[in-house]
Design an enzyme around this catalytic site. Structure first.
Site, PDB file in Angstrom:
ATOM      1  CB  SER A   1      44.134  29.273  42.691  1.00  0.00           C
ATOM      2  OG  SER A   1      45.588  29.341  42.061  1.00  0.00           O
TER       3      SER A   1
ATOM      4  CD  GLU B   1      38.976  33.145  28.134  1.00  0.00           C
ATOM      5  OE1 GLU B   1      37.671  33.090  27.698  1.00  0.00           O
ATOM      6  OE2 GLU B   1      38.973  33.014  29.553  1.00  0.00           O
TER       7      GLU B   1
ATOM      8  CE  LYS C   1      40.930  30.386  35.821  1.00  0.00           C
ATOM      9  NZ  LYS C   1      40.872  31.887  35.615  1.00  0.00           N
TER      10      LYS C   1
END
Lengths: 277, 403
Positions: free
Chosen positions: B385, B118, B96
């Site tokens: 990830s 969010e 991210k």
């Protein structure tokens, strides 16, 4: 002439600003909506805006979010909303009804099918909150073929280039979002609003309605001085929370707030009349 | 797919990937999105801006992340050679941050000092709070009340970093509702606020912009695999919620037609149960959160509740580029149940000494299925990830252990 155009020519002729109450269809339950619509007309509404409940109302504040949740909990669907309009039309052939909502339920039903069904039910205008003109070609086309006005929003943040674009796409009237924020937000600057509306009038001959942030009769009166129509939503819808499980009381209170706004708006226009006549 | 696709031509100028994408938002946001698009198009060509991102990715995030040959797992499965793109080794523990670095630097260029985001699993929230702390920006993170419960370590991390974590109690109290609430904040504070969306969904330019910031994953992986093996991998496998880690890995390989692209959605309790988060496998096209894409909806067009063991995949939509890649057949999308994801989690942990996130575990679980069907001279890359520390409470609870 469409019902919307006819109604605005009447109010303009009479020197009045039109009053457009918004209620979420099916809130607090589906049985309330049609009688409520008649009550609102009797209390002085010139047009009605009927909210189509959606599970994810991104542009709405907490009041209308909860209204959507209540309506959906009672199984209110887009088809159900059209049935309500059809029932309303049996007794009221004149008051324009505008559906306001989000695109996905309409897409699910199919744009063309929806437009035809809405026209048959007696819907006069459709405002899709999350559908800017850039993406609207398909829906606008089928709505206009069905004789329904696509209504579009303008906001304080709309660039002058887009304002022109929106004004070209809009039919019926233009809905000016009076402040940045979601529905039911707090403040509204009536002075700045007049200047904004003047600049939009340079681009379109359509009537200009103003909504978002109109909480009481005093604000409605201020806006009525400069706008062709005043839209009031959350101020009515929040009454449902005041009268849980008392739909009759809710209807009385909603009619009362509309009547109060009507009186204040007309008085404000009357006071202006000598100067503008 | 018979004729060659000009991948660089997507999305078009208005953000469309075929019939998907676009910009479906309330009028108040249109100005901000135009401003953002202008800035994104300008700065993505600005060498100084790109150099700043590269420097941050190298020294703050720790890129390039390794491409690791999971030899023991490959041997045990007896099929394809399995490589892991180690995004879990990034600062903050997931992919991210690749995106939040880029968007926060863009916010700074635009003079916006208030950041909102969010978050579902909290990984994007942590990555946003991290860059906001570093750049001295105000940060508000919206998070579904249910997700706050199941991801409490990340909530605490965000608060330590100075972010205001706001619990969202509307709707299903998960990621989609957090997104609604962030949009409402943005509409209200649009003048001074930059909304860092964490995935490749939302109104244009977000799907393209987030993809571009995440594509560093695939660019590195492609070069690393070529260097390590002298050839391209046969398949790429990544989990798909909104789909940012998957698109980040896939995108630089789109033109490499020999490389199969496989996205793994959250099958929850199984597709047939209806309790899942797999719009590409079992949904229909519709419009939500600013874009047209595959959604989980009922016959009236209402968005239906989703379920996944992993908060980060618990979302009823998916990035529009994935919707398009599915339709044109360039990528395939499958689903993996909660139970299988847990098996993937444990297998990776015990076999390779790497504790993966529950989101990532879905991709691993699918590889446990397909690797044995491939030959040892073939290879595939799993996008690892994120790391699984944030999920230890969830896993322990499932096993009846109180931490």
């Amino acid at each position: 002439m469409s019902r919307i155009a006819k109604r605005f020519s009447e109010t303009q002729e009479a020197g009045r600003s039109a009053l457009i109450p918004y209620v979420t269809a099916g809130d607090p339950d589906p049985g309330v909506t049609v009688p409520l619509m008649h009550d609102l007309v009797a209390a002085g509404a010139d047009l009605l805006e009927l909210g189509v409940p959606f599970s994810d109302p991104m542009a709405d504040g907490p009041v209308i979010q909860l209204a959507c949740e209540r309506a959906l909990a009672h199984g209110t669907s887009l088809r159900g909303v059209l049935d309500m309009v059809r029932e309303f039309r049996r007794e009221d052939a004149d008051t324009p009804v505008i559906l306001m909502g989000y695109l996905n339920p309409v897409e699910r039903m199919g744009a063309e099918h929806f437009a035809k069904a809405a026209a048959q039910a007696g819907v006069d205008g459709v405002l899709m909150v999350d559908l800017p003109p850039e993406e609207s070609a398909e829906l606008t086309g089928v709505l206009e073929s069905a004789g329904i006005d696509p209504i579009f929003l303008l906001a304080p943040t709309t660039s002058s280039l887009r304002m022109r674009h929106v004004a070209d796409a809009a039919r019926g009237f233009i809905y000016y979002v009076s402040l940045k924020g979601v529905t039911g937000s707090q403040t509204l600057d009536a002075g700045e609003l007049g200047a904004r509306l003047d600049s939009i009038r340079g681009l379109t001959a359509l009537p200009l309605g103003v909504g978002f942030g109109i909480r009481d009769a005093a604000t409605a009166a201020q806006v009525a001085r400069v706008a062709d129509a005043v839209v009031v939503g959350s101020a009515i819808v929040r009454l449902v929370e005041q009268y849980p499980d008392q739909p009759e009381q809710f209807r009385i209170a909603a009619a009362e707030i509309v009547r109060g706004m009507r009186t204040a708006m007309d008085a404000a226009r009357m006071a202006e009349a000598p100067a503008t006549a | 797919m018979k004729q060659a696709v000009d991948w660089a031509a997507f999305p078009d100028a208005r953000g469309h990937f075929g019939p998907y994408g676009g910009r479906f938002v309330a009028e108040t946001l249109m100005g901000a999105l135009e401003e953002l698009q202008g800035a994104y198009e300008r700065y993505m060509l600005d060498p100084e801006f790109l150099a700043e991102i590269d420097a941050d990715l190298a020294h703050f995030v720790g890129r390039p992340s390794p491409l690791y040959h999971a030899e023991r797992l490959s041997r045990e499965l007896g099929g394809a050679q399995i490589y892991l793109k180690r995004e879990d080794l990034n600062h903050t523990g997931a992919h991210k941050v690749n995106n939040t670095i880029g968007q926060a630097l863009l916010a700074k260029r635009l003079g916006k000092n208030r950041i909102i985001a969010e978050t579902g699993a909290g990984q994007h929230g942590v990555a946003t709070a991290t860059v906001a702390a570093r750049l001295g920006m105000e940060c508000v993170v919206y998070m579904g009340a249910e997700d706050i419960q199941r991801q409490s370590p990340n909530v605490y991390r965000m608060r330590l970093l100075g972010a205001d974590v706001v619990a969202v109690n509307s709707g299903s109290r998960t990621l989609k509702d957090a997104l609604n609430e962030a949009m409402r904040d943005w509409v209200t504070n649009v003048d001074d606020t930059f909304y860092i969306i964490g995935t490749v969904a939302g109104p244009h330019p977000y799907p393209a912009m987030v993809r571009d910031f995440q594509s560093v994953i695939g660019r590195e992986a492609r070069a690393q695999h070529l260097e390590m093996t002298g050839r391209l991998p046969d398949a790429l496998v990544a989990c798909v919620g909104g789909g940012s880690n998957a698109i980040g890995l896939f995108h630089p390989f789109l033109a490499d037609e020999s490389v199969a692209l496989i996205g793994v959605e959250a099958g929850g309790e199984g597709i047939a149960s209806g309790h899942h988060s797999a719009p590409l496998c079992a949904g229909r096209p519709g419009v939500l959160h600013g874009n047209r894409t595959y959604l989980m909806e009922d016959d009236d067009g209402q968005i239906i509740p989703t379920h996944s063991i992993s908060a980060g995949l618990d979302y009823p939509g998916v990035g529009p580029e994935h919707a398009w890649l599915k339709d044109i057949g360039r990528a395939q999308y499958v689903s993996v149940t909660d139970d299988d994801a847990l098996r993937g989690f444990h297998r990776m942990t015990r076999t390779e000494g790497i504790i993966p996130a529950l989101e990532t575990s879905h991709a691993i679980a699918h590889v446990l299925e397909i690797a044995p069907t491939m030959k040892p001279n073939q290879s595939l890359i799993i996008n690892l990830s994120g790391r699984g520390d944030k999920d230890l409470n969830t896993i322990a609870r499932l096993e009846g252990i109180q931490l």
